[in-house]
Design a protein around this motif. Structure first.
Motif, PDB file in Angstrom:
ATOM      1  N   GLU A  28       0.812  -1.217   0.000  1.00  0.00           N
ATOM      2  CA  GLU A  28       0.000   0.000   0.000  1.00  0.00           C
ATOM      3  C   GLU A  28       0.843   1.264   0.000  1.00  0.00           C
ATOM      4  N   ALA A  29       2.068   1.184   0.495  1.00  0.00           N
ATOM      5  CA  ALA A  29       2.910   2.378   0.553  1.00  0.00           C
ATOM      6  C   ALA A  29       4.372   1.972   0.483  1.00  0.00           C
ATOM      7  N   GLU A  30       5.164   2.865  -0.123  1.00  0.00           N
ATOM      8  CA  GLU A  30       6.605   2.659  -0.239  1.00  0.00           C
ATOM      9  C   GLU A  30       7.295   3.982   0.071  1.00  0.00           C
ATOM     10  N   VAL A  31       8.350   3.911   0.865  1.00  0.00           N
ATOM     11  CA  VAL A  31       9.141   5.105   1.162  1.00  0.00           C
ATOM     12  C   VAL A  31      10.621   4.786   0.967  1.00  0.00           C
ATOM     13  N   THR A  43      14.703   1.386   1.051  1.00  0.00           N
ATOM     14  CA  THR A  43      13.403   1.515   0.419  1.00  0.00           C
ATOM     15  C   THR A  43      12.548   0.448   1.087  1.00  0.00           C
ATOM     16  N   LEU A  44      11.433   0.871   1.643  1.00  0.00           N
ATOM     17  CA  LEU A  44      10.616  -0.028   2.450  1.00  0.00           C
ATOM     18  C   LEU A  44       9.169   0.017   1.986  1.00  0.00           C
ATOM     19  N   ARG A  45       8.560  -1.155   1.883  1.00  0.00           N
ATOM     20  CA  ARG A  45       7.154  -1.279   1.504  1.00  0.00           C
ATOM     21  C   ARG A  45       6.358  -1.892   2.649  1.00  0.00           C
ATOM     22  N   VAL A  46       5.120  -1.417   2.800  1.00  0.00           N
ATOM     23  CA  VAL A  46       4.208  -1.933   3.816  1.00  0.00           C
ATOM     24  C   VAL A  46       2.956  -2.459   3.128  1.00  0.00           C
ATOM     25  N   ASP A  51      -6.037  -2.889   9.713  1.00  0.00           N
ATOM     26  CA  ASP A  51      -4.949  -2.381  10.562  1.00  0.00           C
ATOM     27  C   ASP A  51      -3.919  -3.462  10.886  1.00  0.00           C
ATOM     28  N   LYS A  52      -3.967  -4.584  10.164  1.00  0.00           N
ATOM     29  CA  LYS A  52      -3.008  -5.672  10.390  1.00  0.00           C
ATOM     30  C   LYS A  52      -1.851  -5.556   9.391  1.00  0.00           C
ATOM     31  N   VAL A  53      -0.640  -5.677   9.902  1.00  0.00           N
ATOM     32  CA  VAL A  53       0.558  -5.623   9.069  1.00  0.00           C
ATOM     33  C   VAL A  53       0.784  -7.017   8.482  1.00  0.00           C
ATOM     34  N   LEU A  54       0.525  -7.150   7.178  1.00  0.00           N
ATOM     35  CA  LEU A  54       0.698  -8.442   6.518  1.00  0.00           C
ATOM     36  C   LEU A  54       2.137  -8.664   6.074  1.00  0.00           C
ATOM     37  N   ASP A  55       2.805  -7.569   5.658  1.00  0.00           N
ATOM     38  CA  ASP A  55       4.177  -7.717   5.172  1.00  0.00           C
ATOM     39  C   ASP A  55       4.921  -6.398   5.275  1.00  0.00           C
ATOM     40  N   VAL A  56       6.208  -6.519   5.527  1.00  0.00           N
ATOM     41  CA  VAL A  56       7.149  -5.404   5.437  1.00  0.00           C
ATOM     42  C   VAL A  56       8.300  -5.944   4.605  1.00  0.00           C
ATOM     43  N   SER A  57       8.510  -5.339   3.448  1.00  0.00           N
ATOM     44  CA  SER A  57       9.623  -5.754   2.601  1.00  0.00           C
ATOM     45  C   SER A  57      10.519  -4.548   2.368  1.00  0.00           C
ATOM     46  N   MET A 133      11.967   4.369  11.145  1.00  0.00           N
ATOM     47  CA  MET A 133      11.352   5.631  10.720  1.00  0.00           C
ATOM     48  C   MET A 133      10.717   5.455   9.336  1.00  0.00           C
ATOM     49  N   ALA A 134      11.359   4.671   8.479  1.00  0.00           N
ATOM     50  CA  ALA A 134      10.780   4.379   7.163  1.00  0.00           C
ATOM     51  C   ALA A 134       9.472   3.603   7.330  1.00  0.00           C
ATOM     52  N   TRP A 135       9.474   2.618   8.244  1.00  0.00           N
ATOM     53  CA  TRP A 135       8.254   1.843   8.478  1.00  0.00           C
ATOM     54  C   TRP A 135       7.138   2.737   9.018  1.00  0.00           C
ATOM     55  N   LYS A 136       7.475   3.608   9.935  1.00  0.00           N
ATOM     56  CA  LYS A 136       6.470   4.524  10.507  1.00  0.00           C
ATOM     57  C   LYS A 136       5.862   5.389   9.408  1.00  0.00           C
TER      58      LYS A 136
END
Length: 151
Positions: A28-31, A43-46, A51-57, A133-136
């Motif tokens: 849904e979002a990349e920073v 570079t991090l994607r969520v 409101d459940k975190v399915l993946d952080v890549s 901070m990227a994840w936030k």
């Protein structure tokens, strides 16, 4: 084995065998964040479901501390709700800003307690916090995007 050596071993394990590394779809979002002090980048994607975190890549370049921290972040927030993940972030940030004077909560931070020694070196704290901070920021974007789509 003393505690500092154990913590170094945990960090090196996460650096050598990072959990969650590699950018994945869907998301849904990349920073993209850069630590201007040392040049570490991430570079991090969520990927969320409600409101459940399915993946952080992520794709990261930099020192062992920044890359290991991204791996630990993946372990600690995937599967949690966003508020639970933000609570873990708060605990990790408190540890990092405590200059080695904060006793880490192992129940919350798990392998993140290995960064307790890093907190004694202010120049390295930014390395450890880069992925967090990227994840936030990515999570905030994802939540905002989802609420705008729900209108």
């Amino acid at each position: 084995m003393n505690v500092d050596a154990l913590y170094q071993e945990i960090i090196l394990d996460h650096y050598k065998k990072p959990h969650g590394a590699g950018l994945r779809d869907p998301y849904e979002a990349e920073v993209h964040h850069v630590n201007p002090t040392c040049g570490d980048e991430i570079t991090l994607r969520v990927h969320l479901d409600g409101d459940k975190v399915l993946d952080v890549s992520y794709d990261a370049e930099g020192c062992s501390i920044s890359q290991a921290s991204a791996s630990v972040l993946n372990d600690l927030v995937v599967g949690k709700t966003v508020p639970e993940g933000l609570a873990v972030l708060d605990e990790f940030q408190t540890l990092m800003q405590g200059r080695g004077q904060v006793e880490p909560n192992e129940d919350v931070l798990e392998d993140g307690i290995a960064f307790a020694g890093v907190a004694q070196f202010p120049a390295r704290v930014k390395c450890a916090l880069l992925s967090w901070m990227a994840w936030k920021d990515a999570t905030a974007q994802a939540v905002t995007n989802e609420s705008e789509e729900g209108r």
